[in-house]
Design an enzyme around this catalytic site. Structure first.
Site, mmCIF file in Angstrom:
data_model
loop_
_atom_site.group_PDB
_atom_site.id
_atom_site.type_symbol
_atom_site.label_atom_id
_atom_site.label_comp_id
_atom_site.label_asym_id
_atom_site.label_seq_id
_atom_site.Cartn_x
_atom_site.Cartn_y
_atom_site.Cartn_z
ATOM 1 N N ARG A 146 -3.006 -7.056 11.536
ATOM 2 C CA ARG A 146 -2.026 -6.148 11.588
ATOM 3 C C ARG A 146 -2.018 -4.902 12.331
ATOM 4 O O ARG A 146 -0.965 -4.295 12.824
ATOM 5 C CB ARG A 146 -1.525 -6.014 10.042
ATOM 6 C CG ARG A 146 -1.002 -7.058 9.320
ATOM 7 C CD ARG A 146 -0.480 -6.713 8.029
ATOM 8 N NE ARG A 146 0.609 -5.761 7.599
ATOM 9 C CZ ARG A 146 1.592 -6.120 7.757
ATOM 10 N NH1 ARG A 146 1.930 -7.414 7.758
ATOM 11 N NH2 ARG A 146 2.894 -5.437 7.538
ATOM 12 N N ARG A 160 -1.886 -6.778 -5.282
ATOM 13 C CA ARG A 160 -1.735 -5.236 -5.208
ATOM 14 C C ARG A 160 -0.503 -4.638 -5.179
ATOM 15 O O ARG A 160 0.513 -5.040 -4.791
ATOM 16 C CB ARG A 160 -2.528 -4.824 -3.883
ATOM 17 C CG ARG A 160 -3.209 -3.418 -4.134
ATOM 18 C CD ARG A 160 -4.456 -3.492 -4.862
ATOM 19 N NE ARG A 160 -4.939 -2.093 -4.889
ATOM 20 C CZ ARG A 160 -5.622 -1.452 -5.711
ATOM 21 N NH1 ARG A 160 -5.525 -2.168 -7.073
ATOM 22 N NH2 ARG A 160 -6.050 -0.380 -5.646
ATOM 23 N N GLU A 201 1.805 7.834 -2.044
ATOM 24 C CA GLU A 201 1.895 6.254 -2.431
ATOM 25 C C GLU A 201 0.403 6.149 -2.914
ATOM 26 O O GLU A 201 -0.482 6.251 -2.308
ATOM 27 C CB GLU A 201 2.104 5.469 -0.946
ATOM 28 C CG GLU A 201 2.080 4.046 -1.265
ATOM 29 C CD GLU A 201 2.118 3.344 0.087
ATOM 30 O OE1 GLU A 201 3.218 3.716 0.705
ATOM 31 O OE2 GLU A 201 1.596 2.142 0.102
ATOM 32 N N ARG A 206 -0.589 7.275 1.529
ATOM 33 C CA ARG A 206 0.016 7.780 2.511
ATOM 34 C C ARG A 206 1.144 8.746 2.040
ATOM 35 O O ARG A 206 1.276 8.812 0.855
ATOM 36 C CB ARG A 206 0.997 6.802 3.242
ATOM 37 C CG ARG A 206 0.576 5.426 3.133
ATOM 38 C CD ARG A 206 1.433 4.625 3.944
ATOM 39 N NE ARG A 206 1.793 3.175 3.086
ATOM 40 C CZ ARG A 206 1.788 2.107 3.668
ATOM 41 N NH1 ARG A 206 2.002 1.857 4.984
ATOM 42 N NH2 ARG A 206 2.092 1.062 2.943
ATOM 43 N N TYR A 266 2.067 -12.357 3.061
ATOM 44 C CA TYR A 266 2.517 -10.874 3.368
ATOM 45 C C TYR A 266 3.350 -11.003 4.317
ATOM 46 O O TYR A 266 3.134 -10.940 5.796
ATOM 47 C CB TYR A 266 1.137 -10.497 4.021
ATOM 48 C CG TYR A 266 0.780 -9.017 4.140
ATOM 49 C CD1 TYR A 266 1.765 -7.955 3.968
ATOM 50 C CD2 TYR A 266 -0.326 -8.370 4.035
ATOM 51 C CE1 TYR A 266 1.677 -6.650 4.358
ATOM 52 C CE2 TYR A 266 -0.793 -7.274 4.399
ATOM 53 C CZ TYR A 266 0.430 -6.249 4.467
ATOM 54 O OH TYR A 266 0.155 -5.018 4.619
ATOM 55 N N ARG A 322 -5.187 0.063 21.098
ATOM 56 C CA ARG A 322 -4.507 0.292 22.260
ATOM 57 C C ARG A 322 -5.243 1.210 23.152
ATOM 58 O O ARG A 322 -5.764 2.320 22.647
ATOM 59 C CB ARG A 322 -3.085 0.973 22.221
ATOM 60 C CG ARG A 322 -2.230 -0.070 21.360
ATOM 61 C CD ARG A 322 -0.917 0.715 21.454
ATOM 62 N NE ARG A 322 -0.206 -0.100 20.436
ATOM 63 C CZ ARG A 322 0.907 0.390 19.574
ATOM 64 N NH1 ARG A 322 1.033 1.447 19.479
ATOM 65 N NH2 ARG A 322 1.413 -0.695 18.887
ATOM 66 N N ASP A 340 6.519 -10.012 6.607
ATOM 67 C CA ASP A 340 7.638 -8.741 6.887
ATOM 68 C C ASP A 340 8.877 -9.088 6.517
ATOM 69 O O ASP A 340 9.434 -10.363 6.627
ATOM 70 C CB ASP A 340 7.107 -8.190 8.402
ATOM 71 C CG ASP A 340 5.926 -7.608 8.582
ATOM 72 O OD1 ASP A 340 5.407 -7.000 7.779
ATOM 73 O OD2 ASP A 340 5.316 -7.785 9.776
HETATM 74 N N1 UDP Z 1 -5.120 0.030 7.455
HETATM 75 C C1 UDP Z 1 -5.997 0.988 7.801
HETATM 76 N N2 UDP Z 1 -5.953 2.450 7.895
HETATM 77 C C2 UDP Z 1 -4.625 2.655 8.290
HETATM 78 C C3 UDP Z 1 -3.519 1.829 8.208
HETATM 79 C C4 UDP Z 1 -3.627 0.567 7.809
HETATM 80 O O1 UDP Z 1 -7.183 0.738 7.419
HETATM 81 O O2 UDP Z 1 -4.519 3.939 8.577
HETATM 82 C C5 UDP Z 1 -5.455 -1.190 7.103
HETATM 83 C C6 UDP Z 1 -5.236 -1.472 5.635
HETATM 84 O O3 UDP Z 1 -6.352 -2.509 5.062
HETATM 85 C C7 UDP Z 1 -3.856 -2.209 5.613
HETATM 86 C C8 UDP Z 1 -3.802 -2.987 6.805
HETATM 87 O O4 UDP Z 1 -4.505 -2.146 7.710
HETATM 88 O O5 UDP Z 1 -3.876 -2.727 4.397
HETATM 89 C C9 UDP Z 1 -2.279 -3.228 7.437
HETATM 90 O O6 UDP Z 1 -1.570 -1.933 7.311
HETATM 91 P P1 UDP Z 1 -0.050 -1.864 7.749
HETATM 92 O O7 UDP Z 1 0.392 -0.442 8.023
HETATM 93 O O8 UDP Z 1 0.351 -2.937 8.330
HETATM 94 O O9 UDP Z 1 0.290 -2.012 6.087
HETATM 95 P P2 UDP Z 1 1.571 -1.930 5.168
HETATM 96 O O10 UDP Z 1 2.602 -0.919 5.930
HETATM 97 O O11 UDP Z 1 2.304 -3.414 5.363
HETATM 98 O O12 UDP Z 1 1.558 -1.458 3.952
#
Ligand code: UDP
Length: 377
Positions: free
Chosen positions: A177, A255, A309, A286, A355, A181, A357
């Site tokens: 996910r 989770r 969160e 976050r 999982y 880049r 979207d």
């Molecule tokens: N992740 C991470 N650091 C970050 C953002 C994401 O380690 O700053 C990892 C973490 O394991 C997370 C996964 O990447 O569950 C997917 O992130 P995404 O932002 O897609 O999660 P969502 O927004 O679906 O919660």
């Protein structure tokens, strides 16, 4: 319920409401949607904060993004989108970095001024080599792409917090996910053609989807398979599959999240909609500031809503499936039992234990409707 129930939909998230809309509009049949919560929309539900009048997503920031033309055409019948494009900042050791990891993150972290090619060569040298390309777990996959330094700074502890597990015990595909880049593009969903927030909020999209005289919505209604509401044709169940069978093969692991909302007396708290806190010293993962999702609205300059969160375990509010081998095996057992039920189908994130979207969920619901249509004579 005065009308006959032709179809029953359990759960009012995207999967349930899209299928209900199609059945009512195309098949011209009556649909009852039930939901255990007191509102429509599942985890996409949005509401207006009473004090600040800022619209926020009660179950975490949802950015609509897709490259699926069918989904985009479909959803645009029920809402317009604003021009929001998502970007995420990561707060590490009291500094801000761009996320997903891009050329800015790399140069900022290593205090360099690499060109894209130089950064690529540099990171390649940092990556950890594993025997197989079939990575055994999240940690192997991540280290093989970004190396130890970036992994330890931005990924390891965030992932431990998010999933409550050592990343060695998580499936490698979660890391897919996160793009890597070697340019300065900071658009989180850069590969998606379309992106935005529904201009009148998510809840309005759901209200529009079910705005049909053939659809009724009944909140605060738990579905019970032992004493079911019986529709004439078909039940479409979108809730947790293990709960449906009273956990007869054990509980699937999920989770969950908890949110702490605060009102801050300033115009702008953090300058963007989401900042990640990847270190364990912060219990939250976050901070959301939903004001930034709707720049087209004239929100008050006096205050802003700030939402922390926290990942938690809570079986009643499942969010993310912990999709490891063990849980997948349990899911297969439940799936087998579903196939034995007559006039009963399932779909969506909770029932499929996937999982997804939002666009994937809508796409799956549209495909399932085609199946219903073909088999409905
Ligand atoms: N992740 C991470 N650091 C970050 C953002 C994401 O380690 O700053 C990892 C973490 O394991 C997370 C996964 O990447 O569950 C997917 O992130 P995404 O932002 O897609 O999660 P969502 O927004 O679906 O919660």
């Amino acid at each position: 319920m005065k009308k006959n129930i032709d179809f029953l939909v359990v759960g009012s998230g995207f999967y349930g409401c899209v299928i209900a809309e199609r059945i009512a509009s195309v098949l011209k049949k009556n649909v009852l949607i039930v939901d255990k919560r007191d509102h429509i929309g599942g985890n996409c539900f949005s509401e207006i904060d009473k004090t600040t009048k800022i619209e926020y997503h009660k179950y975490g920031t949802h950015i609509f993004h897709t490259s699926n033309q069918k989904v985009w055409n479909y959803i645009n019948k029920f809402t317009n989108f604003n021009g929001y494009r998502h970007q995420v900042i990561s707060h590490y050791n009291n500094k801000k970095y761009q996320m997903p990891i891009n050329l800015e993150t790399i140069n900022n972290y290593y205090q360099k001024d690499f060109s894209p090619r130089e950064a690529e060569v540099f990171i390649k040298k940092k990556t950890v080599k594993f025997q197989k390309t079939n990575y055994k777990n999240f940690e192997e996959k991540a280290k093989s792409q970004i190396g130890n330094d970036l992994y330890n700074a931005f990924i390891k502890e965030y992932t431990e917090k998010q999933w409550g597990k050592n990343p060695k015990n998580l499936p490698s595909n979660i890391f897919n996910r996160l793009p890597l880049r070697f340019n300065y593009n900071e658009d989180y969903f850069k590969n998606c053609i379309w992106q935005g927030i529904p201009i009148d909020g998510y809840t309005r999209v759901f209200e529009n989807l079910i705005d049909n005289k053939r659809i009724s919505f009944q909140p605060l209604t738990e579905y019970n398979i032992n004493n079911p509401i019986k529709p004439k044709y078909l039940t479409i169940y979108t809730g947790p599959i293990d709960k449906l069978f009273n956990y007869r093969y054990g509980k699937l692991s999920w989770r969950s999240l908890k949110f702490k909302n605060k009102i801050v007396q300033q115009e702008d708290f953090q300058g963007t909609s989401v900042i990640n806190y990847p270190q364990l010293k912060y219990e939250f993962t976050r901070i959301h500031e939903p004001k930034h999702l709707h720049l087209e609205r004239n929100y008050s300059k006096k205050s802003t809503l700030v939402i922390e969160e926290y990942p938690i375990i809570n079986d009643e509010e499942p969010y993310y499936p912990i999709n490891d081998n063990n849980n997948r095996a349990i899911h297969r057992l439940y799936k087998r039992d579903i196939n034995k039920l007559k006039n009963f189908i399932i779909g969506g994130r909770l029932a499929d234990y996937a999982y997804y979207d939002m666009d994937m969920t809508i796409s799956a619901a549209l495909v399932k409707f085609e199946y219903i249509l073909k088999n409905f004579k």
